[in-house]
Write a protein that holds these residues in place. Structure first.
Motif, PDB file in Angstrom:
ATOM      1  N   ASN A  80    -100.781  -4.291   5.833  1.00 17.62           N
ATOM      2  CA  ASN A  80     -99.372  -5.830   6.420  1.00 17.62           C
ATOM      3  C   ASN A  80     -98.120  -6.438   5.497  1.00 17.62           C
ATOM      4  O   ASN A  80     -98.408  -7.260   6.141  1.00 17.62           O
ATOM      5  CB  ASN A  80    -101.084  -7.239   6.917  1.00 17.62           C
ATOM      6  N   GLY A  81     -97.401  -5.855   5.473  1.00 20.08           N
ATOM      7  CA  GLY A  81     -96.117  -6.068   4.892  1.00 20.08           C
ATOM      8  C   GLY A  81     -96.503  -6.576   3.560  1.00 20.08           C
ATOM      9  O   GLY A  81     -94.942  -7.056   3.963  1.00 20.08           O
ATOM     10  N   LYS A  82     -96.852  -6.018   3.169  1.00 19.70           N
ATOM     11  CA  LYS A  82     -97.209  -6.910   1.518  1.00 19.70           C
ATOM     12  C   LYS A  82     -97.797  -5.725   0.515  1.00 19.70           C
ATOM     13  O   LYS A  82     -98.934  -4.762   0.494  1.00 19.70           O
ATOM     14  CB  LYS A  82     -98.048  -7.871   1.536  1.00 19.70           C
ATOM     15  N   ILE A  83     -97.545  -5.577  -1.144  1.00 21.66           N
ATOM     16  CA  ILE A  83     -97.777  -4.546  -1.434  1.00 21.66           C
ATOM     17  C   ILE A  83     -99.561  -5.725  -1.955  1.00 21.66           C
ATOM     18  O   ILE A  83     -99.140  -6.617  -3.333  1.00 21.66           O
ATOM     19  CB  ILE A  83     -96.446  -4.815  -2.950  1.00 21.66           C
ATOM     20  N   VAL A  84    -100.019  -4.862  -2.337  1.00 19.49           N
ATOM     21  CA  VAL A  84    -101.576  -5.080  -2.471  1.00 19.49           C
ATOM     22  C   VAL A  84    -101.742  -4.472  -3.934  1.00 19.49           C
ATOM     23  O   VAL A  84    -102.803  -4.724  -4.398  1.00 19.49           O
ATOM     24  CB  VAL A  84    -102.501  -5.389  -1.341  1.00 19.49           C
ATOM     25  N   GLY A  85    -100.970  -3.969  -4.238  1.00 17.88           N
ATOM     26  CA  GLY A  85    -101.594  -3.153  -5.260  1.00 17.88           C
ATOM     27  C   GLY A  85    -100.204  -2.059  -6.130  1.00 17.88           C
ATOM     28  O   GLY A  85     -99.769  -1.591  -5.310  1.00 17.88           O
ATOM     29  N   GLU A  86    -100.413  -1.843  -7.334  1.00 19.74           N
ATOM     30  CA  GLU A  86     -99.121  -1.181  -7.853  1.00 19.74           C
ATOM     31  C   GLU A  86     -99.594  -0.637  -8.805  1.00 19.74           C
ATOM     32  O   GLU A  86    -100.532  -1.533 -10.015  1.00 19.74           O
ATOM     33  CB  GLU A  86     -97.802  -1.840  -8.232  1.00 19.74           C
ATOM     34  N   GLY A  87     -99.287   1.000  -8.960  1.00 20.24           N
ATOM     35  CA  GLY A  87    -100.486   1.901 -10.257  1.00 20.24           C
ATOM     36  C   GLY A  87    -100.295   2.681 -10.163  1.00 20.24           C
ATOM     37  O   GLY A  87    -100.068   3.326  -8.998  1.00 20.24           O
ATOM     38  N   THR A  88    -101.460   3.832 -10.903  1.00 24.18           N
ATOM     39  CA  THR A  88    -101.420   5.076 -10.811  1.00 24.18           C
ATOM     40  C   THR A  88    -102.346   5.552 -10.009  1.00 24.18           C
ATOM     41  O   THR A  88    -103.366   4.889  -9.222  1.00 24.18           O
ATOM     42  CB  THR A  88    -101.488   5.775 -12.447  1.00 24.18           C
ATOM     43  N   HIS A  89    -102.691   6.782  -9.244  1.00 25.77           N
ATOM     44  CA  HIS A  89    -103.545   6.839  -8.701  1.00 25.77           C
ATOM     45  C   HIS A  89    -105.015   6.367  -9.442  1.00 25.77           C
ATOM     46  O   HIS A  89    -105.898   6.032  -8.850  1.00 25.77           O
ATOM     47  CB  HIS A  89    -103.866   9.025  -8.406  1.00 25.77           C
ATOM     48  N   GLN A  90    -105.397   7.112 -10.754  1.00 24.04           N
ATOM     49  CA  GLN A  90    -106.009   6.858 -11.307  1.00 24.04           C
ATOM     50  C   GLN A  90    -106.822   5.092 -11.573  1.00 24.04           C
ATOM     51  O   GLN A  90    -107.946   4.939 -11.479  1.00 24.04           O
ATOM     52  CB  GLN A  90    -106.340   7.499 -12.756  1.00 24.04           C
TER      53      GLN A  90
END
Length: 572
Positions: A540-550
């Protein structure tokens, strides 16, 4: 119209005016000389005088023809030059338009304005350069010579000229609004036809050919009826002019015959007066004929100027702009918002991340989550409504667009190829690219199919690349981006048309050439983003997560759902 005509060369217009003035004067001397021949032959029968006047008439005719040829050629050159300038001005302005500006007008009307409307201006301009000068000159000179010959019949023109003006005024009053609507109907016809051409596969797939034919037929009939109505009104002009001319000639002959019978007029003078009368009425008729086209040209001028006067919503600053540092390669979004005009909510909100040299940032999320919007903000195809987008530490709003985009290699979601050859398409990425560089880029992009083509790099590319499959177009688009050797690579869902093996091989081949650059990968498939240094998860237009795949797989529910849904799809 006056503003557009100001673009023409004033010195050339003066030259044309003088040529037409001399041409008209020579042409108007002919009836006087013809009447002299008739009068001399009747009065004294002197053949030498008749021959002398005849030779003078022949010389004047030849000179008038030569001057007419030169003036017509110069008029054509000026009108075509004006059309060329208008098309260039419009094209340059359209090329500076943002997506929002393009949406405001629509592609179909911009095409119509650049072609049909400019042609209307060219046609009227060529006519008006000649007629607006020639007709008044002929009228004035004819009235002068006619009055000199027989002042007793000059009252005829006091009756006929106002009649002509009344007829023309009434016709134009009713025709002008219809001509104005015709241009809008042309836009609609162009739009429906263009949609039918570009969407022909979808039309056939959904078996809606009859529906589209009906849409086109409705637009076509609407255009036809408006054109018939306008031309039916204008059709009254010629009979009206001929009627007035008939009345004029009748009055001249009736009164002239009476004057001849009492010895107050010579036969030659009557013939000359009739000819001058015809020339006067013909001049008015030519101006009226010009007015037939003028309403449409006026509408076309307004539509052209509307495009030229539209200031692009994304412009370089007028003050001194910043210069990007070639040594530092960074990208940062600082609390960026963006919303489309008229939308209920922003497409993206509070986007905040940064990337540095050698990093690969992947952005994943569902349809409509704002991934492509972020991609378009980097080369400033969209303008952030809030926050800052920085490239190499500089706000992109403070950098010349040309310089900014020279640092960015952009592979759009829709792989668009231009008509030409594979080589010419690759050189969009780098003008002076050698064959070796092109082959290297094609190899990295996994475009091995080019080696199997008969003409290799000279293989023909149709408009839009329709003679290649979706996956082939995608790989050619990626190769075009690679060959530009940018500081920032932006791949906007460009791997979606590739199979998993080709996708993996391409990303592996990309690593060596992106070590000194930033790579932004927009994707919907987990496969494509799994090896990224960082993954941004959008919802919905917002960053809800950030990191590596794991890390995201272990902690982020939205990412987990995406992975789970794709695994279910594979299991099926």
């Amino acid at each position: 119209m006056l503003r557009i005509w100001k673009l023409m060369d004033k010195k050339n217009l003066i030259k044309i005016f003088l040529l037409i003035l001399f041409e008209a004067t020579m042409f108007m001397l002919l009836p006087t000389l013809a009447s002299d021949i008739l009068n001399y032959s009747v009065v004294d029968g002197n053949p030498q005088t008749v021959w002398l006047i005849g030779i003078i008439m022949l010389i004047l005719n030849v000179l008038a023809l030569v001057l007419a040829f030169i003036s017509v050629k110069m008029s054509a050159k000026e009108s075509q030059g004006l059309g060329h300038k208008l098309r260039m001005d419009m094209f340059e302005r359209i090329m500076a338009f943002s997506q929002e500006d393009m949406a405001k007008f629509g592609t179909s009307t911009l095409i119509t304005r650049t072609t049909n409307d400019v042609m209307q201006i060219q046609l009227v301009t060529q006519m008006i350069i000649r007629l607006i000068i020639l007709s008044p000159v002929i009228m004035i000179v004819s009235v002068f010579f006619a009055y000199q010959r027989e002042s007793q019949l000059a009252w005829v023109f006091a009756i006929t000229l106002p009649l002509i003006l009344i007829v023309v005024g009434i016709i134009l009053y009713f025709a002008s609004p219809i001509f104005r609507s015709i241009q809008k109907k042309t836009d609609r016809l162009n739009k429906v036809f263009r949609e039918g051409l570009t969407g022909i596969r979808v039309i056939r797939a959904f078996n809606t050919t009859e529906y589209e034919e009906q849409r086109f037929d409705d637009a076509n009939i609407d255009f036809r009826n408006a054109s018939i109505k306008a031309n039916s009104i204008m059709a009254f002009m010629l009979p009206g002019m001929l009627l007035v001319m008939a009345v004029s000639n009748s009055l001249i002959f009736l009164n002239g015959a009476n004057l001849i019978s009492v010895g107050e007029m010579e036969v030659g003078n009557l013939i000359a007066f009739v000819q001058y009368g015809v020339q006067i009425l013909n001049s008015v008729l030519q101006v009226a004929f010009l007015l037939f086209f003028l309403p449409r040209a006026q509408v076309s001028a307004e539509r052209i100027l509307e495009v030229i006067d539209t200031e692009p919503s994304i412009e370089d600053l007028t003050k001194e702009v910043d210069v990007l540092d070639d040594k530092e390669v960074t990208l940062a979004f600082e609390h960026v918002d963006f919303g489309f005009p008229g939308a209920e909510r922003p497409a993206i909100e509070d986007i905040n991340f940064s990337a540095s040299k050698g990093e690969t940032i992947a952005i994943i999320g569902g349809t409509g989550s704002g991934k492509t919007t972020i991609a378009n903000l980097i080369p400033r195809l969209y303008e952030a409504s809030k926050g800052k987008v920085r490239v190499n530490g500089v706000n992109v709003k403070n950098v010349r667009q040309e310089e900014l985009r020279s640092k960015i290699g952009f592979a759009p979601q829709k792989a668009l190829l231009f008509s030409g050859t594979i080589r010419s398409n690759m050189q969009y990425g780098k003008n002076d690219a050698t064959d070796a560089e092109i082959w290297k880029a094609l190899e990295i992009a996994q475009a091995d199919f080019v080696k199997e083509l008969d003409d290799l790099l000279d293989a023909k590319v149709d408009q839009g690349g329709v003679n290649f499959s979706g996956g082939q177009r995608q790989r050619l688009s990626i190769a075009r981006t690679i060959i530009s050797q940018p500081d920032i690579f932006v791949f906007d869902d460009t791997f979606s048309a590739l199979d998993f093996k080709t996708d993996a091989n391409l990303r592996k081949a990309l690593k060596p050439i992106t070590r000194d650059a930033i790579t932004i990968i927009i994707a919907q498939r987990v496969n494509t983003v799994i090896d990224a240094d960082r993954i941004l998860v959008l919802e919905n237009g917002k960053i809800v997560g950030e990191g590596t795949h794991q890390s995201l797989l272990a902690e982020n529910a939205v990412y987990q759902d995406i992975v789970a849904s794709q695994m279910k799809g594979e299991n099926r």
